[in-house]
Enzyme design. Structure first.
Site, mmCIF file in Angstrom:
data_model
loop_
_atom_site.group_PDB
_atom_site.id
_atom_site.type_symbol
_atom_site.label_atom_id
_atom_site.label_comp_id
_atom_site.label_asym_id
_atom_site.label_seq_id
_atom_site.Cartn_x
_atom_site.Cartn_y
_atom_site.Cartn_z
ATOM 1 N N LYS A 134 0.856 -1.196 0.000
ATOM 2 C CA LYS A 134 0.000 0.000 0.000
ATOM 3 C C LYS A 134 0.888 1.241 0.000
ATOM 4 C CE LYS A 134 -3.306 2.646 2.827
ATOM 5 N NZ LYS A 134 -4.184 2.692 4.018
ATOM 6 N N GLU A 167 -9.480 3.818 1.888
ATOM 7 C CA GLU A 167 -8.904 3.894 0.537
ATOM 8 C C GLU A 167 -7.846 2.832 0.285
ATOM 9 O OE1 GLU A 167 -7.698 5.460 3.051
ATOM 10 O OE2 GLU A 167 -5.561 5.064 2.780
ATOM 11 N N ASP A 188 1.541 6.251 5.507
ATOM 12 C CA ASP A 188 0.581 5.337 4.900
ATOM 13 C C ASP A 188 1.132 4.676 3.627
ATOM 14 O OD1 ASP A 188 -1.843 4.153 5.438
ATOM 15 O OD2 ASP A 188 -3.026 5.603 4.287
ATOM 16 N N LYS A 227 -10.278 12.822 7.933
ATOM 17 C CA LYS A 227 -9.841 12.389 9.262
ATOM 18 C C LYS A 227 -9.831 13.586 10.214
ATOM 19 C CE LYS A 227 -6.656 8.655 7.941
ATOM 20 N NZ LYS A 227 -7.404 7.573 8.615
ATOM 21 N N ASP A 284 -12.227 7.173 3.398
ATOM 22 C CA ASP A 284 -11.040 6.923 4.234
ATOM 23 C C ASP A 284 -10.647 5.438 4.230
ATOM 24 O OD1 ASP A 284 -8.930 7.515 5.862
ATOM 25 O OD2 ASP A 284 -10.107 7.749 7.703
ATOM 26 N N ARG A 339 -7.708 -0.379 0.942
ATOM 27 C CA ARG A 339 -8.203 -1.624 0.347
ATOM 28 C C ARG A 339 -8.562 -1.422 -1.116
ATOM 29 N NH1 ARG A 339 -12.579 -1.725 4.959
ATOM 30 N NH2 ARG A 339 -10.854 -0.566 5.888
#
Ligand code: BES
Ligand code: MN
Ligand code: ZN
Length: 483
Positions: free
Chosen positions: A252, A336, A275, A264, A334, A338
């Protein structure tokens, strides 16, 4: 830090500090090295030092030694001495010597070898602990521990182990640098550039642009990219070292996750630069595997983009089509990770892989459930799960399996599309994985959620604060076992 092996006696090694690993068993462990050692160690034991785990004690070297100082490094009770214990002792010792202005260290391997463990573990911990990130500081203290001499008979096995430790440490540093870099400098384009820097004879890198992703039907990935002005980059690295079907690693790579329209809260949002830690870990593994020239075919896939709100951003309720044709109702922008990972897994199928492993900072629920101690693991293939478990224990990037019961399917059922991207708060660690499972289909697949482990708030024996680089050593070990 430079590592070498020398067949020297402890007393003949000229260095700033000679490290003697010591177990909690009284002062007699180094008596065979001679009177001066005997006395120095006895003195330490007569004070506070007892050889407890991660306890350190620095004493001036007695006359007759070429070293200036002796560092006693506690390993704990005899029964407590483990591979991980050695990494930790190495980490603690190296950082301590660095902080005290030493630059040349030597390590006695006598006690370590008596446990049938390799001094390379100690060296690995030492190398990892010396990482620091100072790119944005005008002034740095410039302290480094320059060298570690392992006092041992040279052997091919030891050289190989030390080389691997070195390869691991530089791959981990590479990943950490990427993760620690703030998102204004670590855009999808920058991440793609970092991937391109790994190109070599056996490792090719291609960067798919937005239009390529459109052509390939990556509607889920592109839905995440829509709110940002930074161009998305879908990065594919192909390492050819073997002849069998490839293993695919998906990381990811959200270079900043604001949540998108499902924004968020402000508090802690600055951390969402990490992330892309999954993608960085995959790059670290590709670097290590190609450096070590492992005999395997390995593919790395990094679906890189930012997740931002904006006039063109995806809105809750929007429906998109992923690779493979499944439609997805995006009920929360949020969730996102997956979406981008689903398209990357769908894309990976074109390689007819023997297995796909994805690694992702996927859910806050992961760190709520497990804290920072362990990676959450889910998948559809017992053999792969078992192998990863073993590798995790081995390198001490431990994994813990969570269930993917078919009942979870209900959670991600959409009224108007094939699937929706979240099942809400309850069970969100496992339902996020269940979502991915639907895209993996019958490909042997494992998902690793590193949301809790990828960032370290309080420093650990050989992991300084900040990006942990978790996954690099785990997956490198995994690749090594499959090769
Ligand atoms: N990147 C986050 C997960 C995350 C949270 C990683 C905290 C590291 C630390 C992910 O994209 C996310 O926002 N997940 C949501 C999913 C939810 C909306 C179903 C979450 O876990 O809150
Ligand atoms: Mn998110
Ligand atoms: Zn995210």
């Amino acid at each position: 830090m430079n590592i070498s092996v020398k067949d020297l006696r402890e007393k003949d090694c000229a260095c700033d500090a000679l490290i003697l690993p010591v177990i909690e068993a009284g002062a007699k462990q180094y008596d065979h090295l001679g009177r001066s050692f005997e006395q120095a160690i006895k003195k330490a034991f007569s004070k506070k030092f007892s050889g407890k785990k991660n306890e350190l004690f620095l004493v001036p070297a007695p006359d007759g030694l070429k070293a200036e100082w002796i560092l006693l490094a506690g390993l704990g009770k005899k029964e407590e001495v483990t591979a991980e214990g050695l990494r930790q002792a190495g980490g603690r010792s190296a950082a301590y010597l660095r902080d005290n202005g030493m630059s040349k260290a030597a390590l006695s391997s006598k006690v370590i070898s008596s446990f049938k463990l390799s001094p390379s573990l100690f060296a690995e911990g030492a190398l990892l602990s010396l990482y620091s990130y100072s790119r944005y500081k005008k002034e740095t203290n410039g302290k480094t521990l320059g060298s570690l001499v392992v006092l041992s008979k040279p052997s091919k096995a030891l050289t190989q182990e030390l080389d691997w430790a070195d390869t691991m440490a530089s791959a981990v540093s590479f990943a950490k640098d990427l993760i620690n870099t703030p998102s204004n400098d670590m855009t999808p384009s920058h991440l793609a550039k970092a991937a391109l820097s790994l190109r070599s004879r056996k490792l090719s890198v291609s960067v798919l642009e937005r239009r390529d992703a459109q052509r390939l039907g990556m509607g889920a990935y592109l839905a995440v990219a829509k709110g940002s002005h930074e161009p998305p980059k879908f990065v594919v690295l192909q390492y050819k070292g073997g002849s069998k079907a490839p293993l695919v690693l998906v990381g990811k790579s959200i270079t900043f996750d604001s949540g998108g329209i499902s924004l968020k809260p402000a508090e802690g949002m600055e951390k969402m630069k990490y992330d892309m830690a999954g993608g960085a870990a995959v790059l670290g593994v590709m670097k290590a595997v190609s450096e070590a020239a492992l005999p395997i075919n390995l593919i790395g896939v990094l679906p890189a983009t930012e997740n931002l709100p904006g006039g063109s951003a995806t809105k809750p309720g929007d429906i998109v089509k992923a690779v493979g044709g499944k439609t997805v109702e995006i009920v929360n922008t949020d969730a996102e990770g997956r979406l981008v990972v689903a398209d990357a897994i769908g894309y990976a199928k074109r390689f007819k892989p023997r297995a796909v492993v994805d690694i992702a900072t996927l859910t806050g629920a992961c760190s709520i459930a497990l804290g920072g101690e362990v990676i959450a693991m889910m998948g559809n293939d017992k053999g792969l799960l078992d192998t990863l478990k073993r590798c995790g224990d081995n390198v001490y990037e431990r994994v813990w399996e969570m269930p993917l019961f078919e009942e979870y399917k209900e959670y991600v059922k959409s009224d108007i599309a094939d699937i929706k991207n979240t099942g809400g708060r309850t069970g969100s660690l496992v339902t996020s994985a269940y979502f991915l499972k639907e895209f993996a289909g019958d490909v042997p697949w494992v998902h690793l959620d590193i949301a809790g482990t990828a960032w370290v708030e309080r420093e650990r024996p050989y992991i300084p604060k900040g990006a942990s680089g978790v996954g690099v050593r785990l997956l490198s070990q995994f690749v090594r076992e499959l090769a």
